[in-house]
Design an enzyme around this catalytic site. Sequence first.
Site, PDB file in Angstrom:
ATOM      1  N   ARG A  56       0.881  -1.211  -0.017  1.00  0.00           N
ATOM      2  CA  ARG A  56       0.123  -0.120   0.019  1.00  0.00           C
ATOM      3  C   ARG A  56       0.650   1.311  -0.029  1.00  0.00           C
ATOM      4  NH1 ARG A  56      -3.097  -3.429  -0.879  1.00  0.00           N
ATOM      5  NH2 ARG A  56      -5.023  -3.761  -0.266  1.00  0.00           N
ATOM      6  N   HIS A  97      -1.184  -1.381 -10.256  1.00  0.00           N
ATOM      7  CA  HIS A  97      -2.024  -2.176  -9.287  1.00  0.00           C
ATOM      8  C   HIS A  97      -2.213  -3.409  -9.852  1.00  0.00           C
ATOM      9  CE1 HIS A  97      -3.921  -2.068  -4.896  1.00  0.00           C
ATOM     10  NE2 HIS A  97      -3.452  -3.270  -5.280  1.00  0.00           N
ATOM     11  N   GLU A 143      -5.798   5.957  -6.516  1.00  0.00           N
ATOM     12  CA  GLU A 143      -6.053   4.785  -7.845  1.00  0.00           C
ATOM     13  C   GLU A 143      -7.399   5.145  -8.442  1.00  0.00           C
ATOM     14  OE1 GLU A 143      -4.690   0.858  -6.601  1.00  0.00           O
ATOM     15  OE2 GLU A 143      -2.659   1.714  -5.905  1.00  0.00           O
TER      16      GLU A 143
END
Length: 324
Positions: free
Chosen positions: A236, A285, A265
Amino acid sequence: MKISILDDYFDVIRTLNCFPKLDGHDVTIHNDQVQDTDILAERLADTEALVLIRERTKIQAPLLERLPKLKMISQRSVYPHIDLDACTRLGILLASDQHAGTPSHATAELTWGLILAAMRDIPQQVASTKAGKWQYGIGQTLRGKTLGIMGYGRIGLAVAEYGKAFGMDVVIWASDASRERARADGWETANSKAAFFEDCDVISLHLRLYDSTRRGITAEDLGRMKPTSLLINTSRAALIEEGALENALRAGRPGKAAVDVFEEEPIWTPDHPLLKLDNALCTPHIGYGTREEYETQFSEIFNQVLAFEAGAPINVINPEVLEK
């Protein structure tokens, strides 16, 4: 039951072997990415069960309060994007299997892919070859270097084992209890956080994001890293002090970073500071983004929906709802 699935960018969910678990239900799948509360409220007005793909959409009180038919949310992994207090207040059950029992092998594999790509300058070598310039330069060998694993959970352990297979010296830094567990498992642990950042050639972050870990990696920590070192973050972004990584890379400590996670994001423009740095390798991601991982995740996510419908909910995060 009326079930809505958000953010299935590539329309993958309906192709999974586990998707027939939802046969007999009214399922709507949305393939775009929307954060606008008004649009989401209209789309989800009749939804009884909401299925989420990780943290792609924020589910906060202003939206939840406009979804009177919503009874439960089903997802996997952590849930910083969900207003848990609002869910509980409104009687909406949150079910989330937080990778219980198995690591995300996909994330561990991507982590190792990023380590190899960054240490050997693979993206730059490919770009140089395609541009007709042949070799870009020379990279670094992993064997004999020190791999630091920050956080000793299931993914961290998998990456540590990859490091051992590559002939690296593996060192763990984590909470007191986790370091004790790592030592019991035969792994070396760092004497201090400062020594961990000073001594490791590659540091890979594998911590869950809690209040206790948020912003726990500071500019001072990064400044201790070697100019030849590499920081990997597939966990993260908020584990690191905001803005500290960009500044550290500009200062040359660490020499490189490879990240799969960002503060906000998705990123739709090339203006993010990390994207502009030559010593930052960035992926969007995708750590969990394999078909096999989706099968594992959504089989459990759908099981949570079916268990709720049957009156025997599983993996309940806010059991207070059941008491109501």
